[in-house]
Scaffold this motif. Structure first.
Motif, PDB file in Angstrom:
ATOM      1  N   LEU A 149       5.060   9.163  35.850  1.00  0.00           N
ATOM      2  CA  LEU A 149       5.960  10.122  36.496  1.00  0.00           C
ATOM      3  C   LEU A 149       5.296  11.489  36.662  1.00  0.00           C
ATOM      4  CD1 LEU A 149       9.332   9.260  34.723  1.00  0.00           C
ATOM      5  CD2 LEU A 149       8.777   8.915  37.128  1.00  0.00           C
ATOM      6  N   TYR A 150       4.668  11.967  35.605  1.00  0.00           N
ATOM      7  CA  TYR A 150       4.011  13.278  35.679  1.00  0.00           C
ATOM      8  C   TYR A 150       2.827  13.263  36.630  1.00  0.00           C
ATOM      9  CZ  TYR A 150       6.698  15.557  31.988  1.00  0.00           C
ATOM     10  OH  TYR A 150       7.699  16.148  31.259  1.00  0.00           O
ATOM     11  N   LYS A 151       2.024  12.227  36.602  1.00  0.00           N
ATOM     12  CA  LYS A 151       0.846  12.165  37.470  1.00  0.00           C
ATOM     13  C   LYS A 151       1.215  12.039  38.945  1.00  0.00           C
ATOM     14  CE  LYS A 151      -2.638  10.632  34.311  1.00  0.00           C
ATOM     15  NZ  LYS A 151      -3.974  10.106  34.313  1.00  0.00           N
ATOM     16  N   ASN A 152       2.338  11.374  39.242  1.00  0.00           N
ATOM     17  CA  ASN A 152       2.752  11.180  40.634  1.00  0.00           C
ATOM     18  C   ASN A 152       3.637  12.306  41.159  1.00  0.00           C
ATOM     19  OD1 ASN A 152       1.357   8.755  40.921  1.00  0.00           O
ATOM     20  ND2 ASN A 152       3.049   7.578  40.064  1.00  0.00           N
ATOM     21  N   ALA A 153       4.080  13.193  40.280  1.00  0.00           N
ATOM     22  CA  ALA A 153       4.963  14.289  40.700  1.00  0.00           C
ATOM     23  C   ALA A 153       4.174  15.387  41.405  1.00  0.00           C
ATOM     24  CB  ALA A 153       5.677  14.870  39.482  1.00  0.00           C
ATOM     25  N   ASP A 154       4.770  15.976  42.420  1.00  0.00           N
ATOM     26  CA  ASP A 154       4.164  17.133  43.087  1.00  0.00           C
ATOM     27  C   ASP A 154       4.390  18.390  42.259  1.00  0.00           C
ATOM     28  OD1 ASP A 154       3.213  15.736  45.340  1.00  0.00           O
ATOM     29  OD2 ASP A 154       5.206  15.812  46.241  1.00  0.00           O
ATOM     30  N   VAL A 155       5.545  18.455  41.587  1.00  0.00           N
ATOM     31  CA  VAL A 155       5.919  19.606  40.766  1.00  0.00           C
ATOM     32  C   VAL A 155       6.998  19.159  39.780  1.00  0.00           C
ATOM     33  CG1 VAL A 155       7.698  20.438  42.363  1.00  0.00           C
ATOM     34  CG2 VAL A 155       6.551  22.049  40.853  1.00  0.00           C
ATOM     35  N   VAL A 156       7.046  19.817  38.630  1.00  0.00           N
ATOM     36  CA  VAL A 156       8.108  19.590  37.650  1.00  0.00           C
ATOM     37  C   VAL A 156       8.964  20.844  37.642  1.00  0.00           C
ATOM     38  CG1 VAL A 156       8.652  19.210  35.216  1.00  0.00           C
ATOM     39  CG2 VAL A 156       6.684  18.061  36.244  1.00  0.00           C
ATOM     40  N   VAL A 157      10.283  20.676  37.750  1.00  0.00           N
ATOM     41  CA  VAL A 157      11.209  21.811  37.792  1.00  0.00           C
ATOM     42  C   VAL A 157      12.139  21.736  36.586  1.00  0.00           C
ATOM     43  CG1 VAL A 157      13.044  22.952  39.096  1.00  0.00           C
ATOM     44  CG2 VAL A 157      11.129  21.871  40.303  1.00  0.00           C
ATOM     45  N   SER A 158      12.240  22.846  35.865  1.00  0.00           N
ATOM     46  CA  SER A 158      13.171  22.942  34.746  1.00  0.00           C
ATOM     47  C   SER A 158      14.335  23.824  35.187  1.00  0.00           C
ATOM     48  CB  SER A 158      12.485  23.562  33.530  1.00  0.00           C
ATOM     49  OG  SER A 158      13.427  23.759  32.499  1.00  0.00           O
ATOM     50  N   ALA A 159      15.524  23.245  35.242  1.00  0.00           N
ATOM     51  CA  ALA A 159      16.694  23.992  35.697  1.00  0.00           C
ATOM     52  C   ALA A 159      17.355  24.777  34.570  1.00  0.00           C
ATOM     53  CB  ALA A 159      17.708  23.042  36.321  1.00  0.00           C
ATOM     54  N   GLY A 160      16.965  24.524  33.335  1.00  0.00           N
ATOM     55  CA  GLY A 160      17.549  25.242  32.209  1.00  0.00           C
ATOM     56  C   GLY A 160      17.069  26.678  32.158  1.00  0.00           C
ATOM     57  N   ASN A 161      17.942  27.579  31.726  1.00  0.00           N
ATOM     58  CA  ASN A 161      17.540  28.983  31.658  1.00  0.00           C
ATOM     59  C   ASN A 161      17.647  29.545  30.237  1.00  0.00           C
ATOM     60  OD1 ASN A 161      20.280  29.152  31.412  1.00  0.00           O
ATOM     61  ND2 ASN A 161      20.587  30.558  33.107  1.00  0.00           N
ATOM     62  N   ALA A 162      17.642  28.670  29.239  1.00  0.00           N
ATOM     63  CA  ALA A 162      17.758  29.141  27.862  1.00  0.00           C
ATOM     64  C   ALA A 162      16.767  28.459  26.928  1.00  0.00           C
ATOM     65  CB  ALA A 162      19.179  28.905  27.365  1.00  0.00           C
ATOM     66  N   ASP A 163      15.820  27.731  27.455  1.00  0.00           N
ATOM     67  CA  ASP A 163      14.878  26.995  26.626  1.00  0.00           C
ATOM     68  C   ASP A 163      13.618  27.824  26.404  1.00  0.00           C
ATOM     69  OD1 ASP A 163      13.664  25.034  25.177  1.00  0.00           O
ATOM     70  OD2 ASP A 163      13.574  23.566  26.795  1.00  0.00           O
ATOM     71  N   ALA A 164      13.391  28.254  25.173  1.00  0.00           N
ATOM     72  CA  ALA A 164      12.253  29.117  24.877  1.00  0.00           C
ATOM     73  C   ALA A 164      10.931  28.371  24.992  1.00  0.00           C
ATOM     74  CB  ALA A 164      12.399  29.699  23.482  1.00  0.00           C
TER      75      ALA A 164
END
Length: 58
Positions: A7-22
């Motif tokens: 999944l990571y190797k084939n992804a163009d980008v990884v998006v994190s929608a969370g806004n509270a994860d340090a």
């Protein structure tokens, strides 16, 4: 190769929608596979982690 690594190797980008994860584990995993990562810049989070990671590499 594991399902996660595919999944990571084939992804163009990884998006994190969370806004509270340090320390987002997904961010570290994405960088492990050289996949770009996008997230919110919370005061205590990704930006500080990245700056520390860059200093460790330099």
């Amino acid at each position: 190769m594991t399902k996660k690594s595919k999944l990571y190797k084939n992804a163009d980008v990884v998006v994190s929608a969370g806004n509270a994860d340090a320390l987002n584990i997904s961010m570290i995993e994405a960088f492990t596979y050289k996949t770009p990562f996008v997230s919110y810049d919370v005061k205590y989070g990704p930006k500080k982690t990245l700056l520390k990671m860059v200093k460790m590499v330099i």
